[in-house]
Design a protein around this motif. Structure first.
Motif, PDB file in Angstrom:
ATOM      1  N   HIS A  58       9.437  25.841  -7.037  1.00 32.51           N
ATOM      2  CA  HIS A  58      10.189  26.962  -7.595  1.00 32.51           C
ATOM      3  C   HIS A  58      11.203  26.322  -8.534  1.00 32.51           C
ATOM      4  O   HIS A  58      11.946  25.432  -8.113  1.00 32.51           O
ATOM      5  CB  HIS A  58      10.894  27.761  -6.494  1.00 32.51           C
ATOM      6  N   PRO A  59      11.242  26.727  -9.794  1.00 29.42           N
ATOM      7  CA  PRO A  59      12.115  26.069 -10.773  1.00 29.42           C
ATOM      8  C   PRO A  59      13.580  26.051 -10.346  1.00 29.42           C
ATOM      9  O   PRO A  59      14.090  27.012  -9.782  1.00 29.42           O
ATOM     10  CB  PRO A  59      11.935  26.906 -12.045  1.00 29.42           C
ATOM     11  N   GLN A  60      14.233  24.943 -10.616  1.00 34.14           N
ATOM     12  CA  GLN A  60      15.657  24.723 -10.368  1.00 34.14           C
ATOM     13  C   GLN A  60      16.041  24.919  -8.908  1.00 34.14           C
ATOM     14  O   GLN A  60      17.136  25.356  -8.598  1.00 34.14           O
ATOM     15  CB  GLN A  60      16.510  25.601 -11.285  1.00 34.14           C
ATOM     16  N   THR A  61      15.108  24.582  -7.989  1.00 35.78           N
ATOM     17  CA  THR A  61      15.394  24.592  -6.554  1.00 35.78           C
ATOM     18  C   THR A  61      14.807  23.320  -5.952  1.00 35.78           C
ATOM     19  O   THR A  61      14.116  22.553  -6.636  1.00 35.78           O
ATOM     20  CB  THR A  61      14.756  25.799  -5.834  1.00 35.78           C
ATOM     21  N   ASP A  62      15.064  23.133  -4.667  1.00 30.36           N
ATOM     22  CA  ASP A  62      14.456  22.014  -3.932  1.00 30.36           C
ATOM     23  C   ASP A  62      13.209  22.464  -3.175  1.00 30.36           C
ATOM     24  O   ASP A  62      12.700  21.735  -2.339  1.00 30.36           O
ATOM     25  CB  ASP A  62      15.467  21.426  -2.939  1.00 30.36           C
ATOM     26  N   GLU A  63      12.725  23.652  -3.449  1.00 32.03           N
ATOM     27  CA  GLU A  63      11.570  24.201  -2.758  1.00 32.03           C
ATOM     28  C   GLU A  63      10.294  23.836  -3.513  1.00 32.03           C
ATOM     29  O   GLU A  63      10.180  24.126  -4.702  1.00 32.03           O
ATOM     30  CB  GLU A  63      11.691  25.722  -2.666  1.00 32.03           C
ATOM     31  N   TYR A  64       9.351  23.210  -2.796  1.00 29.03           N
ATOM     32  CA  TYR A  64       8.099  22.825  -3.453  1.00 29.03           C
ATOM     33  C   TYR A  64       6.993  22.692  -2.423  1.00 29.03           C
ATOM     34  O   TYR A  64       7.242  22.611  -1.217  1.00 29.03           O
ATOM     35  CB  TYR A  64       8.263  21.509  -4.214  1.00 29.03           C
ATOM     36  N   ILE A  65       5.772  22.664  -2.922  1.00 28.12           N
ATOM     37  CA  ILE A  65       4.607  22.389  -2.089  1.00 28.12           C
ATOM     38  C   ILE A  65       4.106  21.000  -2.481  1.00 28.12           C
ATOM     39  O   ILE A  65       3.765  20.759  -3.647  1.00 28.12           O
ATOM     40  CB  ILE A  65       3.501  23.446  -2.288  1.00 28.12           C
ATOM     41  N   PRO A  66       4.067  20.081  -1.495  1.00 32.83           N
ATOM     42  CA  PRO A  66       3.553  18.731  -1.779  1.00 32.83           C
ATOM     43  C   PRO A  66       2.020  18.741  -1.765  1.00 32.83           C
ATOM     44  O   PRO A  66       1.402  19.358  -0.902  1.00 32.83           O
ATOM     45  CB  PRO A  66       4.120  17.894  -0.633  1.00 32.83           C
ATOM     46  N   ILE A  67       1.457  18.063  -2.740  1.00 37.28           N
ATOM     47  CA  ILE A  67       0.001  18.066  -2.923  1.00 37.28           C
ATOM     48  C   ILE A  67      -0.483  16.633  -3.083  1.00 37.28           C
ATOM     49  O   ILE A  67       0.201  15.793  -3.678  1.00 37.28           O
ATOM     50  CB  ILE A  67      -0.372  18.896  -4.176  1.00 37.28           C
ATOM     51  N   VAL A  68      -1.669  16.355  -2.549  1.00 33.10           N
ATOM     52  CA  VAL A  68      -2.310  15.050  -2.708  1.00 33.10           C
ATOM     53  C   VAL A  68      -3.469  15.202  -3.685  1.00 33.10           C
ATOM     54  O   VAL A  68      -4.314  16.086  -3.525  1.00 33.10           O
ATOM     55  CB  VAL A  68      -2.829  14.508  -1.356  1.00 33.10           C
ATOM     56  N   LEU A  69      -3.478  14.335  -4.687  1.00 34.73           N
ATOM     57  CA  LEU A  69      -4.585  14.251  -5.635  1.00 34.73           C
ATOM     58  C   LEU A  69      -5.241  12.893  -5.394  1.00 34.73           C
ATOM     59  O   LEU A  69      -4.573  11.858  -5.507  1.00 34.73           O
ATOM     60  CB  LEU A  69      -4.075  14.353  -7.075  1.00 34.73           C
ATOM     61  N   GLN A  70      -6.533  12.891  -5.031  1.00 30.20           N
ATOM     62  CA  GLN A  70      -7.265  11.644  -4.802  1.00 30.20           C
ATOM     63  C   GLN A  70      -8.310  11.467  -5.892  1.00 30.20           C
ATOM     64  O   GLN A  70      -9.043  12.408  -6.199  1.00 30.20           O
ATOM     65  CB  GLN A  70      -7.972  11.661  -3.447  1.00 30.20           C
ATOM     66  N   VAL A  71      -8.348  10.265  -6.451  1.00 26.50           N
ATOM     67  CA  VAL A  71      -9.292   9.971  -7.532  1.00 26.50           C
ATOM     68  C   VAL A  71     -10.224   8.856  -7.080  1.00 26.50           C
ATOM     69  O   VAL A  71      -9.770   7.808  -6.600  1.00 26.50           O
ATOM     70  CB  VAL A  71      -8.546   9.554  -8.821  1.00 26.50           C
TER      71      VAL A  71
END
Length: 183
Positions: free
Chosen positions: A146-159
């Motif tokens: 969410h912009p300008q907050t500390d709220e986020y969803i952590p995601i893993v990208l594997q290559v």
């Protein structure tokens, strides 16, 4: 003289009686009205570029990551109506000899499988960083926030070495505080 003494005495008595008078207290509570600023024009995050080297199967690879706001993507708004520009993040993984493993531009929609409806609607693609090598794959940490907050969803990208990739929500929070680069 008696007249002036009487006037002075009367002034003192009046001053004492009016100075000691109890004032009526008001029941009013004064509160400063908070004015909400009207939303400004769309806010965009800063651009950034970073390059990291890693060992992969005995060869050195270079990971170049760049983030740029992209006004052609759908904008998101917060609860106050402030609009935010979403980002496009480009990931290029190449060998030192120039061979390219992956050269892809990611948007938030590439991570839809790891997002809930709220973050699909109100989140922006915030970042992507190289994390570590694990099981023969390069792992990157991505986030939609969410912009300008500390709220986020952590995601893993594997290559994988053939350039294919997978996306999943990160359920393992890193609490060790140790960097695991080049493992």
């Amino acid at each position: 003289m008696k007249k002036s003494f009487g006037i002075i005495a009367l002034a003192i008595v009046m001053g004492i009686t009016t100075g000691c008078k109890e004032e009526k207290k008001s029941e009013s509570i004064i509160v400063k009205k908070i004015e909400h600023k009207a939303p400004s024009g769309p806010i965009a995050m800063q651009e950034y570029t970073q390059a990291t080297e890693a060992e992969w199967g005995g060869e050195t690879v270079v990971c170049e990551i760049s983030r740029k706001p992209d006004a052609s993507l759908p904008m998101v708004s917060n609860e106050n109506g402030q609009k935010f520009v979403d980002n496009r993040i480009t990931l290029k993984i190449s060998y030192q000899n120039g061979g390219v493993i992956l050269d892809k531009s990611f948007t938030k929609s590439d991570f839809n499988s790891a997002l809930d409806d709220d973050y699909r609607r109100t989140g922006v693609l915030e970042g992507l960083v190289y994390d570590k090598m694990e099981d023969g794959k390069m792992k990157f940490a991505a986030s939609v926030s969410h912009p300008q907050t500390d709220e986020y969803i952590p995601i893993v990208l594997q290559v994988s070495k053939n350039g294919s990739f997978s996306v999943s929500r990160d359920t393992q929070m890193d609490t060790s505080g140790e960097d695991d680069f080049n493992s």
